[in-house]
Design an enzyme around this catalytic site. Structure first.
Site, PDB file in Angstrom:
ATOM      1  N   LYS A 107     -23.829 -26.210 -19.332  1.00 49.02           N
ATOM      2  CA  LYS A 107     -23.393 -26.105 -17.818  1.00 49.02           C
ATOM      3  C   LYS A 107     -24.496 -26.433 -16.434  1.00 49.02           C
ATOM      4  O   LYS A 107     -25.525 -26.999 -17.579  1.00 49.02           O
ATOM      5  CB  LYS A 107     -24.265 -24.220 -16.538  1.00 49.02           C
ATOM      6  CG  LYS A 107     -22.755 -23.348 -18.241  1.00 49.02           C
ATOM      7  CD  LYS A 107     -22.348 -23.170 -17.409  1.00 49.02           C
ATOM      8  CE  LYS A 107     -20.955 -22.358 -17.389  1.00 49.02           C
ATOM      9  NZ  LYS A 107     -20.014 -22.103 -17.237  1.00 49.02           N
ATOM     10  N   ASP A 138     -19.713 -28.255 -16.470  1.00 47.21           N
ATOM     11  CA  ASP A 138     -18.383 -27.247 -16.495  1.00 47.21           C
ATOM     12  C   ASP A 138     -20.026 -27.109 -14.514  1.00 47.21           C
ATOM     13  O   ASP A 138     -21.032 -26.545 -15.050  1.00 47.21           O
ATOM     14  CB  ASP A 138     -18.653 -26.373 -16.760  1.00 47.21           C
ATOM     15  CG  ASP A 138     -18.521 -24.883 -16.726  1.00 47.21           C
ATOM     16  OD1 ASP A 138     -17.538 -25.292 -15.133  1.00 47.21           O
ATOM     17  OD2 ASP A 138     -17.802 -23.647 -16.316  1.00 47.21           O
ATOM     18  N   GLU A 164     -15.450 -30.081 -15.977  1.00 45.76           N
ATOM     19  CA  GLU A 164     -14.687 -28.370 -15.367  1.00 45.76           C
ATOM     20  C   GLU A 164     -15.245 -28.397 -14.045  1.00 45.76           C
ATOM     21  O   GLU A 164     -16.086 -27.314 -13.650  1.00 45.76           O
ATOM     22  CB  GLU A 164     -15.694 -27.484 -16.104  1.00 45.76           C
ATOM     23  CG  GLU A 164     -14.100 -26.225 -15.947  1.00 45.76           C
ATOM     24  CD  GLU A 164     -14.839 -25.347 -17.672  1.00 45.76           C
ATOM     25  OE1 GLU A 164     -14.783 -23.836 -17.130  1.00 45.76           O
ATOM     26  OE2 GLU A 164     -15.286 -25.817 -18.940  1.00 45.76           O
ATOM     27  N   ASP A 190     -10.996 -24.834 -13.862  1.00 44.59           N
ATOM     28  CA  ASP A 190     -11.163 -23.490 -13.497  1.00 44.59           C
ATOM     29  C   ASP A 190     -10.697 -22.517 -12.861  1.00 44.59           C
ATOM     30  O   ASP A 190     -10.007 -21.320 -13.034  1.00 44.59           O
ATOM     31  CB  ASP A 190     -12.441 -23.178 -14.784  1.00 44.59           C
ATOM     32  CG  ASP A 190     -12.559 -21.620 -14.771  1.00 44.59           C
ATOM     33  OD1 ASP A 190     -11.637 -20.374 -15.003  1.00 44.59           O
ATOM     34  OD2 ASP A 190     -13.606 -21.539 -15.379  1.00 44.59           O
ATOM     35  N   LYS A 214      -7.799 -18.461 -19.746  1.00 41.06           N
ATOM     36  CA  LYS A 214      -8.863 -17.183 -19.938  1.00 41.06           C
ATOM     37  C   LYS A 214      -8.145 -15.857 -19.935  1.00 41.06           C
ATOM     38  O   LYS A 214      -7.150 -16.136 -19.092  1.00 41.06           O
ATOM     39  CB  LYS A 214     -10.199 -16.739 -18.847  1.00 41.06           C
ATOM     40  CG  LYS A 214     -10.995 -17.940 -19.335  1.00 41.06           C
ATOM     41  CD  LYS A 214     -12.359 -17.794 -18.418  1.00 41.06           C
ATOM     42  CE  LYS A 214     -13.220 -18.543 -18.248  1.00 41.06           C
ATOM     43  NZ  LYS A 214     -14.369 -18.646 -17.590  1.00 41.06           N
TER      44      LYS A 214
END
Length: 324
Positions: A107, A138, A164, A190, A214
């Site tokens: 992250k 991400d 991401e 995403d 997801k």
């Protein structure tokens, strides 16, 4: 078929899972679980989501609990380690919770932090993973185009597999992708998939090299598979900080993909102090199959009475939206 709200409430269990490290502003992850004819499912939209968005997550849970799912093409799913926005000194401890994982997702762009923090964290991850490990980042749409280009240029020395959602919009993603193409860093979408009215817009705009899918936010496994097929892009299956039940649905989605070219973000069970069932990475992968929560763990992890009421009321409202 949509089961009645009484059927859902009859088996509903609300849990609160403490996390080992704060992740995306969450210290305790709450979820509502229920059982249907096919097994257990999870309803866990983040608490800030409005009912209209949360009802899509409920549709996914109902489908998983009530309907037979697509046949699996594999019985184990390789997963990545997930590194929250921790200090560089804490990276070794985090990665130790993901034995055998050959990929780490880091992250970055955390509120209140700086690019120097991201560089130190990613450097620490690369040091642990070694030259053969894969490192992806991400940003959760936190950068603008110029910030993304600057950050990716600074992080390129660590051989980034992909970035991401560096920016929020499809147009920004397309611009970033064009600017960093020479660096060899792929762009993954995403939020532009799971929170978009048109999840295929990313592919049409040439704004991403791959998509992150997801099961819960997309309304279930079948709809997610349709999105992958229509986009024509490689897919990475990830979790929404799910319990073991939600992770088993993610594994079922990954198992049904015709191609699985990337390690998946389904090892996040390792971020919890305790889960409703055991489902953390072993030798860098997790198994495919239905998960039944452990009764003793359900009791130990039960949310407070007021939070249980909150989730049951939310379930009722979202069920009414689906019924309408």
């Amino acid at each position: 078929m949509t089961p009645s709200i009484a059927e859902l409430l009859d088996t509903a269990r609300v849990v609160a899972l403490p996390m080992t490290t704060r992740f995306r502003g969450v210290d305790v992850r709450e979820a509502l679980l229920f059982e249907g004819p096919q097994g257990w499912a999870e309803f866990s939209p983040f608490v800030e989501y409005a009912d209209a968005e949360a009802s899509v997550w409920l549709a996914s849970a109902i489908d998983f609990a009530w309907n037979e799912q697509p046949a699996p093409l594999r019985d184990r799913i390789p997963v990545n380690a997930t590194v929250p926005a921790v200090a560089a000194a804490d990276v070794v401890g985090v990665l130790a919770r993901f034995p055998g994982c050959r990929t780490a997702k880091v992250k970055v762009a955390e509120a209140g932090q700086h690019l120097s923090d991201d560089i130190a964290r990613v450097r620490a991850v690369r040091d642990v993973m070694g030259p053969l490990g894969r490192v992806r980042i991400d940003a959760n749409a936190a950068w603008n185009v110029d910030e993304a280009e600057r950050a990716l240029h600074a992080l390129a020395e660590f051989d980034i597999e992909y970035a991401e959602q560096p920016c929020a919009t499809v147009e920004e993603l397309a611009e970033v992708r064009a600017r960093v193409k020479y660096m060899g860093i792929l762009i993954a979408a995403d939020e532009s998939i799971r929170k978009a009215e048109d999840p295929i817009a990313v592919a049409r705009a040439g704004a991403a090299d791959l998509i992150v899918i997801k099961a819960q936010p997309l309304g279930g496994i079948r709809r997610a598979l349709d999105i992958v097929a229509e986009s024509g892009l490689p897919a990475v299956v990830s979790s929404a900080l799910d319990t073991a039940i939600g992770l088993s649905q993610g594994a079922a989605l990954a198992a049904a993909l015709p191609q699985l070219d990337f390690d998946c973000g389904l090892g996040t069970g390792a971020l919890f102090v305790e889960n409703v069932a055991k489902l953390s990475p072993v030798d860098g992968s997790i198994p495919v199959g239905r998960i039944t929560p452990d009764e003793a763990r359900l009791e130990r992890l039960a949310a407070s009475a007021d939070r249980q009421d909150w989730w049951r009321e939310r379930l009722t409202r979202c069920h009414a939206l689906l019924s309408d």
